[in-house]
Scaffold this motif. Structure first.
Motif, PDB file in Angstrom:
ATOM      1  N   ALA A 298       0.711  -1.308   0.092  1.00  0.00           N
ATOM      2  CA  ALA A 298       0.151  -0.177   0.000  1.00  0.00           C
ATOM      3  C   ALA A 298       0.856   1.187   0.045  1.00  0.00           C
ATOM      4  O   ALA A 298       0.985   2.021  -1.147  1.00  0.00           O
ATOM      5  CB  ALA A 298      -1.004   0.108   1.128  1.00  0.00           C
ATOM      6  N   CYS A 299       1.666   1.497   1.067  1.00  0.00           N
ATOM      7  CA  CYS A 299       2.258   2.773   1.233  1.00  0.00           C
ATOM      8  C   CYS A 299       3.661   2.779   0.633  1.00  0.00           C
ATOM      9  O   CYS A 299       4.106   3.860   0.154  1.00  0.00           O
ATOM     10  CB  CYS A 299       2.450   3.171   2.642  1.00  0.00           C
ATOM     11  SG  CYS A 299       3.880   1.984   3.671  1.00  0.00           S
ATOM     12  N   LYS A 300       4.277   1.488   0.408  1.00  0.00           N
ATOM     13  CA  LYS A 300       5.687   1.481  -0.115  1.00  0.00           C
ATOM     14  C   LYS A 300       6.546   2.356   0.561  1.00  0.00           C
ATOM     15  O   LYS A 300       7.895   2.817   0.308  1.00  0.00           O
ATOM     16  CB  LYS A 300       5.772   2.124  -1.690  1.00  0.00           C
ATOM     17  CG  LYS A 300       5.278   0.866  -2.453  1.00  0.00           C
ATOM     18  CD  LYS A 300       5.551   1.460  -3.999  1.00  0.00           C
ATOM     19  CE  LYS A 300       4.838   0.400  -5.099  1.00  0.00           C
ATOM     20  NZ  LYS A 300       5.182   0.727  -6.353  1.00  0.00           N
ATOM     21  N   VAL A 303       5.597   1.920   6.376  1.00  0.00           N
ATOM     22  CA  VAL A 303       4.435   2.326   7.553  1.00  0.00           C
ATOM     23  C   VAL A 303       3.381   1.310   7.619  1.00  0.00           C
ATOM     24  O   VAL A 303       3.129   1.266   8.675  1.00  0.00           O
ATOM     25  CB  VAL A 303       4.213   3.878   7.199  1.00  0.00           C
ATOM     26  CG1 VAL A 303       3.136   4.483   8.128  1.00  0.00           C
ATOM     27  CG2 VAL A 303       5.472   4.724   6.903  1.00  0.00           C
ATOM     28  N   CYS A 304       2.828   0.880   6.489  1.00  0.00           N
ATOM     29  CA  CYS A 304       1.539   0.219   6.874  1.00  0.00           C
ATOM     30  C   CYS A 304       2.012  -1.165   7.074  1.00  0.00           C
ATOM     31  O   CYS A 304       0.958  -1.936   7.587  1.00  0.00           O
ATOM     32  CB  CYS A 304       0.650   0.449   5.287  1.00  0.00           C
ATOM     33  SG  CYS A 304       1.479  -0.581   4.043  1.00  0.00           S
ATOM     34  N   GLY A 305       2.947  -1.770   6.791  1.00  0.00           N
ATOM     35  CA  GLY A 305       3.033  -3.277   7.196  1.00  0.00           C
ATOM     36  C   GLY A 305       2.427  -4.144   6.163  1.00  0.00           C
ATOM     37  O   GLY A 305       2.383  -5.717   6.159  1.00  0.00           O
ATOM     38  N   THR A 306       1.815  -3.759   5.172  1.00  0.00           N
ATOM     39  CA  THR A 306       1.043  -4.578   4.109  1.00  0.00           C
ATOM     40  C   THR A 306       2.028  -5.730   3.213  1.00  0.00           C
ATOM     41  O   THR A 306       1.627  -6.610   2.983  1.00  0.00           O
ATOM     42  CB  THR A 306       0.312  -3.713   3.009  1.00  0.00           C
ATOM     43  OG1 THR A 306      -0.492  -2.757   3.614  1.00  0.00           O
ATOM     44  CG2 THR A 306      -0.461  -4.689   1.974  1.00  0.00           C
ATOM     45  N   CYS A 307       3.418  -5.449   2.968  1.00  0.00           N
ATOM     46  CA  CYS A 307       4.081  -6.012   2.420  1.00  0.00           C
ATOM     47  C   CYS A 307       4.989  -6.945   3.119  1.00  0.00           C
ATOM     48  O   CYS A 307       5.890  -7.390   2.640  1.00  0.00           O
ATOM     49  CB  CYS A 307       5.028  -5.052   1.523  1.00  0.00           C
ATOM     50  SG  CYS A 307       6.194  -4.079   2.658  1.00  0.00           S
ATOM     51  N   ARG A 308       4.571  -7.276   4.299  1.00  0.00           N
ATOM     52  CA  ARG A 308       5.306  -8.012   5.299  1.00  0.00           C
ATOM     53  C   ARG A 308       5.465  -9.322   4.568  1.00  0.00           C
ATOM     54  O   ARG A 308       4.651  -9.794   4.256  1.00  0.00           O
ATOM     55  CB  ARG A 308       4.686  -8.012   6.455  1.00  0.00           C
ATOM     56  CG  ARG A 308       5.409  -9.078   7.576  1.00  0.00           C
ATOM     57  CD  ARG A 308       4.273  -9.183   8.971  1.00  0.00           C
ATOM     58  NE  ARG A 308       3.916 -10.259   8.958  1.00  0.00           N
ATOM     59  CZ  ARG A 308       3.450 -11.032   9.999  1.00  0.00           C
ATOM     60  NH1 ARG A 308       4.063 -10.576  11.114  1.00  0.00           N
ATOM     61  NH2 ARG A 308       2.868 -12.196  10.044  1.00  0.00           N
ATOM     62  N   ALA A 336       9.070  -6.018   2.743  1.00  0.00           N
ATOM     63  CA  ALA A 336       9.748  -6.172   1.263  1.00  0.00           C
ATOM     64  C   ALA A 336       9.929  -4.848   0.367  1.00  0.00           C
ATOM     65  O   ALA A 336      10.741  -4.640  -0.246  1.00  0.00           O
ATOM     66  CB  ALA A 336       8.693  -7.036   0.304  1.00  0.00           C
ATOM     67  N   CYS A 337       9.092  -3.995   0.715  1.00  0.00           N
ATOM     68  CA  CYS A 337       9.167  -2.577   0.191  1.00  0.00           C
ATOM     69  C   CYS A 337      10.487  -1.941   0.710  1.00  0.00           C
ATOM     70  O   CYS A 337      11.121  -0.794  -0.029  1.00  0.00           O
ATOM     71  CB  CYS A 337       7.875  -1.707   0.404  1.00  0.00           C
ATOM     72  SG  CYS A 337       7.816  -0.934   2.091  1.00  0.00           S
ATOM     73  N   GLN A 338      11.152  -2.126   1.746  1.00  0.00           N
ATOM     74  CA  GLN A 338      12.203  -1.433   2.171  1.00  0.00           C
ATOM     75  C   GLN A 338      13.402  -2.400   2.142  1.00  0.00           C
ATOM     76  O   GLN A 338      14.598  -2.037   2.820  1.00  0.00           O
ATOM     77  CB  GLN A 338      11.959  -1.143   3.534  1.00  0.00           C
ATOM     78  CG  GLN A 338      10.789  -0.107   3.997  1.00  0.00           C
ATOM     79  CD  GLN A 338      11.025   1.266   3.397  1.00  0.00           C
ATOM     80  OE1 GLN A 338      12.143   1.777   3.414  1.00  0.00           O
ATOM     81  NE2 GLN A 338      10.105   1.516   2.473  1.00  0.00           N
TER      82      GLN A 338
END
Ligand code: FES
Length: 352
Positions: A298-300, A303-308, A336-338
Protein backbone atom coordinates in the motif's frame (compact mmCIF):
# COMPACT_ATOMS: atom_id res chain seq x y z
CA UNK A 1 -6.85 -9.86 -3.27
CA UNK A 2 -8.98 -6.82 -4.08
CA UNK A 3 -12.80 -6.75 -4.08
CA UNK A 4 -15.01 -4.01 -5.53
CA UNK A 5 -16.94 -2.08 -2.86
CA UNK A 6 -19.42 0.75 -3.36
CA UNK A 7 -19.40 3.92 -1.30
CA UNK A 8 -22.68 4.06 0.63
CA UNK A 9 -22.13 7.22 2.72
CA UNK A 10 -19.69 10.11 3.03
CA UNK A 11 -19.79 12.39 6.05
CA UNK A 12 -17.67 15.49 6.49
CA UNK A 13 -16.29 15.25 10.04
CA UNK A 14 -13.89 18.23 10.06
CA UNK A 15 -12.84 20.83 7.47
CA UNK A 16 -10.23 18.44 6.15
CA UNK A 17 -11.54 14.95 6.97
CA UNK A 18 -14.36 12.64 5.94
CA UNK A 19 -15.73 9.31 7.13
CA UNK A 20 -16.50 7.02 4.20
CA UNK A 21 -18.76 3.98 4.55
CA UNK A 22 -18.66 1.12 2.04
CA UNK A 23 -21.53 -1.24 1.33
CA UNK A 24 -20.46 -4.86 1.73
CA UNK A 25 -22.28 -7.38 -0.50
CA UNK A 26 -23.79 -10.35 1.37
CA UNK A 27 -21.26 -12.81 -0.11
CA UNK A 28 -18.32 -10.74 1.24
CA UNK A 29 -19.63 -10.23 4.79
CA UNK A 30 -17.25 -12.70 6.41
CA UNK A 31 -14.33 -11.46 4.30
CA UNK A 32 -14.82 -7.88 5.49
CA UNK A 33 -15.41 -8.61 9.18
CA UNK A 34 -12.64 -6.71 11.02
CA UNK A 35 -10.86 -6.92 14.34
CA UNK A 36 -10.88 -3.50 16.07
CA UNK A 37 -7.75 -1.58 15.02
CA UNK A 38 -7.40 -3.04 11.52
CA UNK A 39 -7.23 -1.05 8.31
CA UNK A 40 -8.47 -1.30 4.76
CA UNK A 41 -6.15 -1.06 1.76
CA UNK A 42 -7.92 0.64 -1.10
CA UNK A 43 -6.95 0.89 -4.74
CA UNK A 44 -8.30 3.53 -7.04
CA UNK A 45 -7.38 4.99 -10.36
CA UNK A 46 -7.01 8.78 -10.57
CA UNK A 47 -6.12 10.26 -13.98
CA UNK A 48 -5.19 6.80 -15.21
CA UNK A 49 -2.71 6.22 -12.37
CA UNK A 50 -3.27 3.50 -9.80
CA UNK A 51 -3.06 4.73 -6.23
CA UNK A 52 -3.14 2.61 -3.09
CA UNK A 53 -3.69 3.84 0.40
CA UNK A 54 -4.53 2.28 3.75
CA UNK A 55 -7.21 3.75 5.98
CA UNK A 56 -8.14 2.56 9.45
CA UNK A 57 -11.65 1.35 10.14
CA UNK A 58 -13.39 3.55 12.73
CA UNK A 59 -16.61 1.54 13.07
CA UNK A 60 -16.98 -0.89 15.97
CA UNK A 61 -16.59 -4.54 15.03
CA UNK A 62 -19.99 -6.16 14.54
CA UNK A 63 -20.77 -9.26 16.56
CA UNK A 64 -21.99 -12.30 14.63
CA UNK A 65 -24.41 -12.56 12.89
CA UNK A 66 -24.69 -8.81 12.34
CA UNK A 67 -23.26 -7.52 9.06
CA UNK A 68 -19.91 -5.73 9.33
CA UNK A 69 -19.83 -1.95 8.97
CA UNK A 70 -16.86 -0.83 6.92
CA UNK A 71 -16.42 2.86 7.70
CA UNK A 72 -13.01 4.51 7.46
CA UNK A 73 -11.65 7.91 8.43
CA UNK A 74 -9.77 9.87 5.75
CA UNK A 75 -7.93 13.09 6.51
CA UNK A 76 -6.71 15.31 3.70
CA UNK A 77 -2.96 15.18 3.29
CA UNK A 78 -1.23 17.93 1.34
CA UNK A 79 -0.45 16.50 -2.08
CA UNK A 80 -2.17 13.23 -1.10
CA UNK A 81 -3.77 11.95 -4.30
CA UNK A 82 -6.44 9.72 -2.78
CA UNK A 83 -7.30 11.88 0.23
CA UNK A 84 -7.70 14.95 -2.01
CA UNK A 85 -9.89 12.88 -4.28
CA UNK A 86 -11.90 11.50 -1.34
CA UNK A 87 -12.50 14.97 0.06
CA UNK A 88 -13.40 16.67 -3.20
CA UNK A 89 -14.79 14.20 -5.68
CA UNK A 90 -15.66 10.83 -4.18
CA UNK A 91 -19.44 10.34 -4.23
CA UNK A 92 -21.98 7.87 -2.90
CA UNK A 93 -22.30 5.06 -5.46
CA UNK A 94 -18.66 5.25 -6.60
CA UNK A 95 -16.75 2.01 -6.63
CA UNK A 96 -13.28 1.43 -5.20
CA UNK A 97 -11.35 -1.78 -4.81
CA UNK A 98 -10.40 -2.89 -1.31
CA UNK A 99 -8.46 -5.73 0.26
CA UNK A 100 -10.01 -7.48 3.28
CA UNK A 101 -9.26 -5.73 6.60
CA UNK A 102 -5.72 -6.38 7.80
CA UNK A 103 -3.16 -5.28 10.37
CA UNK A 104 -1.84 -6.51 13.70
CA UNK A 105 -2.46 -3.30 15.70
CA UNK A 106 -5.59 -4.76 17.26
CA UNK A 107 -7.48 -5.07 20.54
CA UNK A 108 -9.80 -8.04 20.90
CA UNK A 109 -12.36 -7.45 23.66
CA UNK A 110 -11.23 -8.87 27.00
CA UNK A 111 -11.51 -7.79 30.65
CA UNK A 112 -8.94 -5.28 31.87
CA UNK A 113 -7.78 -1.68 31.76
CA UNK A 114 -6.58 -0.37 28.41
CA UNK A 115 -5.15 3.02 27.48
CA UNK A 116 -4.45 4.81 24.23
CA UNK A 117 -2.42 7.89 23.39
CA UNK A 118 -3.38 9.19 19.97
CA UNK A 119 -2.67 12.22 17.83
CA UNK A 120 -4.75 13.60 14.95
CA UNK A 121 -6.17 10.88 12.69
CA UNK A 122 -4.57 8.29 15.02
CA UNK A 123 -7.97 8.28 16.76
CA UNK A 124 -9.48 6.29 13.88
CA UNK A 125 -8.47 2.68 14.76
CA UNK A 126 -8.62 3.45 18.49
CA UNK A 127 -12.24 4.60 18.19
CA UNK A 128 -13.11 1.16 16.85
CA UNK A 129 -11.15 -0.50 19.67
CA UNK A 130 -12.75 1.53 22.47
CA UNK A 131 -16.30 1.32 21.12
CA UNK A 132 -16.09 -2.45 20.55
CA UNK A 133 -14.39 -3.17 23.87
CA UNK A 134 -16.85 -1.16 25.97
CA UNK A 135 -19.89 -2.60 24.16
CA UNK A 136 -18.80 -6.22 24.26
CA UNK A 137 -16.89 -6.57 27.55
CA UNK A 138 -18.48 -5.28 30.74
CA UNK A 139 -15.33 -5.83 32.77
CA UNK A 140 -13.18 -3.61 30.58
CA UNK A 141 -12.22 0.05 31.02
CA UNK A 142 -10.60 2.37 28.52
CA UNK A 143 -8.63 5.59 28.98
CA UNK A 144 -8.18 7.74 25.86
CA UNK A 145 -5.58 10.49 25.81
CA UNK A 146 -5.86 12.43 22.59
CA UNK A 147 -3.85 15.26 21.17
CA UNK A 148 -5.06 17.53 18.37
CA UNK A 149 -4.20 20.95 17.00
CA UNK A 150 -7.57 22.63 17.62
CA UNK A 151 -11.10 21.55 18.55
CA UNK A 152 -12.25 22.25 14.97
CA UNK A 153 -9.62 19.87 13.55
CA UNK A 154 -10.50 17.04 15.97
CA UNK A 155 -11.86 13.95 14.20
CA UNK A 156 -14.78 11.93 15.59
CA UNK A 157 -15.60 14.45 18.32
CA UNK A 158 -19.26 13.30 18.49
CA UNK A 159 -18.47 9.57 18.52
CA UNK A 160 -15.96 10.04 21.38
CA UNK A 161 -18.42 12.23 23.33
CA UNK A 162 -21.01 9.51 22.84
CA UNK A 163 -18.69 6.94 24.46
CA UNK A 164 -18.31 9.28 27.43
CA UNK A 165 -22.08 9.55 27.80
CA UNK A 166 -22.71 5.83 27.42
CA UNK A 167 -19.93 4.55 29.65
CA UNK A 168 -19.28 7.29 32.24
CA UNK A 169 -17.67 4.83 34.69
CA UNK A 170 -15.61 2.84 32.22
CA UNK A 171 -14.43 5.42 29.66
CA UNK A 172 -12.04 8.20 30.57
CA UNK A 173 -11.13 10.98 28.15
CA UNK A 174 -8.18 13.38 28.42
CA UNK A 175 -7.87 15.98 25.67
CA UNK A 176 -4.83 18.09 24.83
CA UNK A 177 -4.94 20.79 22.15
CA UNK A 178 -1.57 21.99 20.93
CA UNK A 179 -2.70 25.32 19.46
CA UNK A 180 -5.76 26.34 21.46
CA UNK A 181 -6.70 26.83 25.10
CA UNK A 182 -9.77 24.92 26.29
CA UNK A 183 -12.10 25.65 29.17
CA UNK A 184 -11.74 22.11 30.57
CA UNK A 185 -8.93 19.63 30.06
CA UNK A 186 -5.20 20.14 29.78
CA UNK A 187 -3.43 23.47 29.11
CA UNK A 188 -2.44 23.90 25.46
CA UNK A 189 0.85 22.58 24.10
CA UNK A 190 2.28 19.41 22.59
CA UNK A 191 2.33 16.13 24.46
CA UNK A 192 6.05 15.39 24.62
CA UNK A 193 7.94 12.79 26.66
CA UNK A 194 8.40 15.06 29.65
CA UNK A 195 4.76 16.09 29.80
CA UNK A 196 3.52 12.53 29.36
CA UNK A 197 5.86 11.18 32.03
CA UNK A 198 4.16 13.40 34.60
CA UNK A 199 0.66 13.32 33.08
CA UNK A 200 0.14 9.55 32.76
CA UNK A 201 0.61 8.59 36.44
CA UNK A 202 -1.62 11.56 37.38
CA UNK A 203 -4.58 10.32 35.33
CA UNK A 204 -4.45 6.53 35.60
CA UNK A 205 -2.72 3.69 37.48
CA UNK A 206 0.05 3.11 34.93
CA UNK A 207 1.18 -0.23 36.38
CA UNK A 208 -2.34 -1.68 36.11
CA UNK A 209 -2.78 -1.00 32.38
CA UNK A 210 -3.05 -4.27 30.48
CA UNK A 211 -2.41 -2.81 27.05
CA UNK A 212 -1.20 0.53 25.66
CA UNK A 213 -2.12 1.60 22.13
CA UNK A 214 -0.14 4.44 20.59
CA UNK A 215 -1.23 5.82 17.24
CA UNK A 216 -0.48 8.95 15.28
CA UNK A 217 2.52 10.95 14.11
CA UNK A 218 5.98 9.46 14.65
CA UNK A 219 6.98 12.17 17.16
CA UNK A 220 4.02 11.51 19.48
CA UNK A 221 4.37 7.72 19.31
CA UNK A 222 8.12 7.80 20.00
CA UNK A 223 7.63 10.37 22.79
CA UNK A 224 4.97 8.23 24.47
CA UNK A 225 7.12 5.13 24.12
CA UNK A 226 9.96 6.90 25.95
CA UNK A 227 7.60 8.10 28.68
CA UNK A 228 6.25 4.58 29.20
CA UNK A 229 9.77 3.19 29.31
CA UNK A 230 10.70 5.80 31.95
CA UNK A 231 7.61 4.77 33.93
CA UNK A 232 8.70 1.12 33.89
CA UNK A 233 6.01 -0.22 31.54
CA UNK A 234 6.85 -3.59 30.02
CA UNK A 235 7.56 -3.31 26.27
CA UNK A 236 5.24 -6.24 25.50
CA UNK A 237 2.23 -4.23 26.71
CA UNK A 238 2.86 -1.40 24.26
CA UNK A 239 1.42 -1.55 20.73
CA UNK A 240 1.89 1.12 18.16
CA UNK A 241 0.91 2.27 14.71
CA UNK A 242 2.56 5.24 13.05
CA UNK A 243 0.51 7.36 10.67
CA UNK A 244 2.71 10.25 9.61
CA UNK A 245 6.42 9.83 9.35
CA UNK A 246 7.18 13.24 7.83
CA UNK A 247 5.90 14.93 10.95
CA UNK A 248 8.40 13.33 13.24
CA UNK A 249 11.91 14.05 14.42
CA UNK A 250 14.80 13.09 12.22
CA UNK A 251 15.80 10.09 14.32
CA UNK A 252 15.41 7.80 11.36
CA UNK A 253 18.40 6.58 9.46
CA UNK A 254 17.59 5.89 5.87
CA UNK A 255 20.15 3.46 4.54
CA UNK A 256 20.56 3.20 0.80
CA UNK A 257 22.03 -0.15 -0.06
CA UNK A 258 22.91 -1.35 -3.54
CA UNK A 259 22.21 -5.00 -4.20
CA UNK A 260 25.16 -7.30 -4.91
CA UNK A 261 25.35 -7.17 -8.70
CA UNK A 262 24.02 -10.71 -9.23
CA UNK A 263 21.41 -11.19 -6.49
CA UNK A 264 18.47 -13.46 -7.13
CA UNK A 265 15.17 -13.31 -5.27
CA UNK A 266 12.95 -16.35 -4.88
CA UNK A 267 9.50 -15.52 -3.54
CA UNK A 268 6.38 -17.51 -2.70
CA UNK A 269 3.10 -15.64 -3.06
CA UNK A 270 -0.41 -17.10 -2.95
CA UNK A 271 1.09 -20.58 -3.17
CA UNK A 272 3.15 -19.95 -6.30
CA UNK A 273 6.92 -19.42 -6.37
CA UNK A 274 9.20 -17.64 -8.81
CA UNK A 275 12.81 -16.46 -9.04
CA UNK A 276 13.97 -13.16 -10.49
CA UNK A 277 17.22 -11.15 -10.68
CA UNK A 278 17.19 -8.11 -8.38
CA UNK A 279 18.06 -4.90 -10.18
CA UNK A 280 20.49 -2.57 -8.48
CA UNK A 281 18.83 -0.26 -5.89
CA UNK A 282 15.30 -1.66 -6.43
CA UNK A 283 13.50 -3.03 -3.38
CA UNK A 284 12.54 -6.70 -3.20
CA UNK A 285 8.89 -5.63 -3.53
CA UNK A 286 9.70 -3.90 -6.83
CA UNK A 287 11.49 -7.03 -8.02
CA UNK A 288 8.41 -9.15 -7.32
CA UNK A 289 6.01 -6.58 -8.79
CA UNK A 290 7.80 -6.68 -12.16
CA UNK A 291 6.36 -10.19 -12.64
CA UNK A 292 3.62 -10.53 -10.04
CA UNK A 293 1.13 -7.67 -9.90
CA UNK A 294 -0.63 -9.45 -7.00
CA UNK A 295 2.24 -8.72 -4.58
CA UNK A 296 0.72 -6.97 -1.53
CA UNK A 297 1.59 -3.34 -0.83
CA UNK A 298 0.00 0.00 0.00
CA UNK A 299 2.34 2.76 1.22
CA UNK A 300 5.72 1.60 -0.14
CA UNK A 301 7.15 3.70 2.67
CA UNK A 302 7.75 1.22 5.49
CA UNK A 303 4.68 2.40 7.43
CA UNK A 304 1.62 0.22 6.73
CA UNK A 305 3.09 -3.30 6.99
CA UNK A 306 1.08 -4.65 4.03
CA UNK A 307 4.21 -5.97 2.28
CA UNK A 308 5.34 -8.04 5.30
CA UNK A 309 7.09 -11.26 4.25
CA UNK A 310 9.06 -14.00 5.97
CA UNK A 311 12.75 -14.13 5.14
CA UNK A 312 13.29 -17.84 4.48
CA UNK A 313 16.99 -17.58 3.61
CA UNK A 314 19.68 -15.03 2.82
CA UNK A 315 20.13 -11.61 4.37
CA UNK A 316 18.51 -8.28 3.66
CA UNK A 317 18.87 -4.72 4.85
CA UNK A 318 15.75 -2.65 5.49
CA UNK A 319 15.95 1.06 4.70
CA UNK A 320 13.39 1.92 7.33
CA UNK A 321 10.74 0.17 9.39
CA UNK A 322 7.84 1.86 11.13
CA UNK A 323 5.50 -1.11 10.88
CA UNK A 324 7.04 -4.26 12.33
CA UNK A 325 7.36 -4.81 16.08
CA UNK A 326 10.76 -6.03 17.36
CA UNK A 327 9.21 -9.49 17.98
CA UNK A 328 8.31 -9.71 14.29
CA UNK A 329 11.76 -8.75 13.00
CA UNK A 330 13.32 -11.12 15.56
CA UNK A 331 11.06 -13.88 14.19
CA UNK A 332 12.38 -13.25 10.67
CA UNK A 333 9.76 -10.95 9.10
CA UNK A 334 10.79 -8.06 6.86
CA UNK A 335 9.09 -5.31 4.88
CA UNK A 336 9.61 -6.17 1.21
CA UNK A 337 9.19 -2.53 0.13
CA UNK A 338 12.17 -1.55 2.28
CA UNK A 339 14.39 -4.61 1.81
CA UNK A 340 17.50 -4.91 -0.32
CA UNK A 341 19.57 -8.09 -0.60
CA UNK A 342 22.90 -8.39 1.15
CA UNK A 343 23.53 -11.92 -0.15
CA UNK A 344 23.51 -13.34 -3.71
CA UNK A 345 20.43 -15.47 -2.92
CA UNK A 346 17.40 -14.28 -0.95
CA UNK A 347 14.13 -16.13 -0.40
CA UNK A 348 10.89 -14.52 0.80
CA UNK A 349 7.56 -16.10 1.70
CA UNK A 350 4.59 -13.71 1.55
CA UNK A 351 2.13 -16.42 2.61
CA UNK A 352 3.28 -16.86 6.24
S1 FES B 1 3.93 -1.30 1.49
FE1 FES B 1 3.59 -0.27 3.39
S2 FES B 1 5.23 -1.02 4.62
FE2 FES B 1 5.68 -1.82 2.66
Amino acid sequence: MFHPLRVSAIERITDDAVAVTFAVPAELRETFRHTPGQHLNVRYSVDGKEIRRSYSICAPAAEQPAAPVVRVGIRGVEGGAFSTYALKELSVGDQVEAMPPMGRFVLKPRPGLFAAVVGGSGITPVLSMAATLLAQEEKARFCLIRSDRTAASTMFLDEVADLKDRYPDRFQLITALSREEQSAGLPSGRLDTERLTSLLPAVLPVADVDGWFLCGPLGLVRGTESALRALGVDRTRVHQEIFHVDDGPSDVTVVKVAAPSDSTLTATLHGRSGSWPVKETESLLETVLRSRSDAPYACKGGVCGTCRAFLVSGEVRMERNFALEPEETDAGFVLACQSHPLTPEVELDFDR
